[in-house]
Design an enzyme around this catalytic site. Structure first.
Site, PDB file in Angstrom:
ATOM      1  N   ASP A  39       0.788  -1.391  -0.023  1.00 32.14           N
ATOM      2  CA  ASP A  39       0.115  -0.070   0.048  1.00 32.14           C
ATOM      3  C   ASP A  39       0.860   1.308  -0.027  1.00 32.14           C
ATOM      4  OD1 ASP A  39      -2.381  -1.837   1.910  1.00 32.14           O
ATOM      5  OD2 ASP A  39      -2.809  -0.907   0.021  1.00 32.14           O
ATOM      6  N   MET A  41       1.545   5.198  -0.310  1.00 36.93           N
ATOM      7  CA  MET A  41       0.461   6.511   0.090  1.00 36.93           C
ATOM      8  C   MET A  41       1.312   7.574  -0.220  1.00 36.93           C
ATOM      9  SD  MET A  41      -1.759   5.007   3.291  1.00 36.93           S
ATOM     10  CE  MET A  41      -2.401   3.380   3.234  1.00 36.93           C
ATOM     11  N   MET A  72      -1.783   4.542  -3.842  1.00 37.12           N
ATOM     12  CA  MET A  72      -2.848   5.620  -3.667  1.00 37.12           C
ATOM     13  C   MET A  72      -1.860   7.147  -3.608  1.00 37.12           C
ATOM     14  SD  MET A  72      -4.143   3.302  -0.326  1.00 37.12           S
ATOM     15  CE  MET A  72      -2.898   2.269  -0.333  1.00 37.12           C
ATOM     16  N   MET A 141     -12.292  -0.249  -3.163  1.00 38.28           N
ATOM     17  CA  MET A 141     -11.804   0.078  -1.948  1.00 38.28           C
ATOM     18  C   MET A 141     -13.036  -0.173  -0.812  1.00 38.28           C
ATOM     19  SD  MET A 141      -8.679   0.345  -1.805  1.00 38.28           S
ATOM     20  CE  MET A 141      -8.598   0.989  -0.225  1.00 38.28           C
ATOM     21  N   GLY A 146      -5.982   4.908   3.513  1.00 42.33           N
ATOM     22  CA  GLY A 146      -5.287   6.187   4.164  1.00 42.33           C
ATOM     23  C   GLY A 146      -4.630   5.228   5.318  1.00 42.33           C
ATOM     24  N   PHE A 147      -5.598   4.280   6.076  1.00 34.42           N
ATOM     25  CA  PHE A 147      -5.237   3.578   7.227  1.00 34.42           C
ATOM     26  C   PHE A 147      -5.606   2.294   7.322  1.00 34.42           C
ATOM     27  CE2 PHE A 147      -3.330   7.430   9.148  1.00 34.42           C
ATOM     28  CZ  PHE A 147      -4.180   8.389   8.629  1.00 34.42           C
ATOM     29  N   GLY A 148      -4.942   1.294   7.838  1.00 31.81           N
ATOM     30  CA  GLY A 148      -5.379  -0.027   8.035  1.00 31.81           C
ATOM     31  C   GLY A 148      -6.525  -0.040   9.500  1.00 31.81           C
ATOM     32  N   GLY A 149      -6.978  -1.161   9.546  1.00 36.42           N
ATOM     33  CA  GLY A 149      -7.771  -1.245  10.690  1.00 36.42           C
ATOM     34  C   GLY A 149      -8.948  -0.666  10.751  1.00 36.42           C
ATOM     35  N   GLY A 181      -9.557  -3.460   2.617  1.00 32.43           N
ATOM     36  CA  GLY A 181      -9.972  -2.442   3.762  1.00 32.43           C
ATOM     37  C   GLY A 181     -11.162  -3.192   4.595  1.00 32.43           C
ATOM     38  N   GLY A 182     -10.853  -3.611   5.819  1.00 31.32           N
ATOM     39  CA  GLY A 182     -11.716  -4.164   6.906  1.00 31.32           C
ATOM     40  C   GLY A 182     -12.081  -5.611   6.609  1.00 31.32           C
ATOM     41  N   GLY A 202      -4.750  -6.405   6.130  1.00 28.63           N
ATOM     42  CA  GLY A 202      -3.811  -6.193   6.781  1.00 28.63           C
ATOM     43  C   GLY A 202      -3.944  -6.595   8.317  1.00 28.63           C
TER      44      GLY A 202
HETATM   45  C1  DX5 Z   1      -6.085   1.527   2.592  1.00 29.72           C
HETATM   46  C2  DX5 Z   1      -5.304   0.309   3.040  1.00 29.72           C
HETATM   47  C3  DX5 Z   1      -5.773  -0.461   3.935  1.00 29.72           C
HETATM   48  C4  DX5 Z   1      -4.835  -1.741   4.132  1.00 29.72           C
HETATM   49  C5  DX5 Z   1      -5.658  -2.861   4.804  1.00 29.72           C
HETATM   50  O1  DX5 Z   1      -6.267   2.582   3.799  1.00 29.72           O
HETATM   51  O2  DX5 Z   1      -4.942  -0.352   1.467  1.00 29.72           O
HETATM   52  O3  DX5 Z   1      -7.141  -1.025   3.487  1.00 29.72           O
HETATM   53  O4  DX5 Z   1      -4.632  -2.196   3.115  1.00 29.72           O
HETATM   54  O5  DX5 Z   1      -6.164  -2.550   5.994  1.00 29.72           O
HETATM   55  P1  DX5 Z   1      -6.915  -3.443   6.943  1.00 29.72           P
HETATM   56  O6  DX5 Z   1      -7.000  -4.839   6.529  1.00 29.72           O
HETATM   57  O7  DX5 Z   1      -5.914  -3.422   8.046  1.00 29.72           O
HETATM   58  O8  DX5 Z   1      -8.367  -2.896   7.358  1.00 29.72           O
HETATM   59 ZN    ZN Z   2      -4.341  -1.313  -0.756  1.00 30.43          ZN
END
Ligand code: DX5
Ligand code: ZN
Length: 220
Positions: A39, A41, A72, A141, A146-149, A181-182, A202
């Site tokens: 990923d 960014m 991204m 998406m 922008g962020f995991g979790g 994502g999620g 992730g």
């Molecule tokens: C975008 C990133 C996240 C990451 C996965 O923000 O691309 O979606 O890959 O994040 P998790 O699996 O931790 O939601």
């Molecule tokens: Zn990604």
């Protein structure tokens, strides 16, 4: 069975422990993952900065898994050659970014890589329709990037996954449908039921002590 019906598990390195990157890359491979998702960014297209082409190059020698690089970035076209040179096997760019989408996709394919196009939760499916015959993968998406979790955004995104599947069948195309994502043991089934086959995770994979068990569970 065309490969867009085989479930592919792609751990996102965003959630890995970067202080032991080689080990974490090998952990995913030993856990039975199919691809590694990177990923990227730029702090402009998304409200976060992660890593660049040098990180991809650092990962490359530690695994034979395909590197699935997700840009991204506002100007993916400006940096494309560096991510190709760094050893990516596939590169996905955003339809919302500030570039000639068709030209960028053409360049990725011309370099012999798989080319992907991504759309954010707020972007309507119609925005990608003009490009669906030029791609090997569509990344829907399932969070605001922008962020995991973050929490899986089912209502905003699953209709687009289903629309992508229907369009593919109707027009005899063969792109993968990826979600990111999620994605965890529960939401993976929802995404698959709507037509997704490439699952990026992730937190739900790197966050587990037994990643192999988590990968197996995610395969359904
Ligand atoms: C975008 C990133 C996240 C990451 C996965 O923000 O691309 O979606 O890959 O994040 P998790 O699996 O931790 O939601
Ligand atoms: Zn990604």
């Amino acid at each position: 069975m065309s490969d867009c019906n085989i479930r592919i598990i792609a751990p996102s390195l965003l959630a890995a422990d970067w202080s032991k990157l080689g080990e974490e890359v090998r952990r995913a491979e030993q856990a039975g993952a199919d691809w590694l998702h990177l990923d990227v960014m730029d702090g402009h297209f998304v409200e976060n900065v992660s890593f660049g082409p040098q990180f991809v190059a650092a990962v490359r020698p530690h695994t034979g898994l395909p590197l699935d690089t997700h840009l991204m970035m506002t100007r993916p076209d400006k940096y494309l050659d560096r991510f190709i040179k760094a050893g990516s096997d596939r590169i996905t760019v955003h339809v919302e970014a500030d570039h000639d989408v068709s030209e960028t996709l053409r360049r990725i394919r011309a370099a012999g890589l798989g080319c992907g196009l991504s759309l954010n939760p707020a972007t309507p499916f119609d925005a990608v329709v003009p490009y669906l015959d030029q791609i090997d993968l569509l990344l829907v998406m399932t969070v605001v990037p922008g962020f995991g979790g973050q929490a899986f955004m089912e209502a905003e995104t699953m209709p687009k996954v289903a629309a992508a599947r229907d369009h593919r069948e109707k027009h005899g195309l063969s792109y993968h449908i990826e979600v990111d994502g999620g994605i965890d043991q529960d939401t993976v089934a929802i995404a698959a039921a709507h037509g997704a086959n490439v699952m990026v995770a992730g937190t739900a994979l790197y966050g587990k002590a037994d990643m192999a068990a988590a990968v197996t569970a995610m395969r359904g």
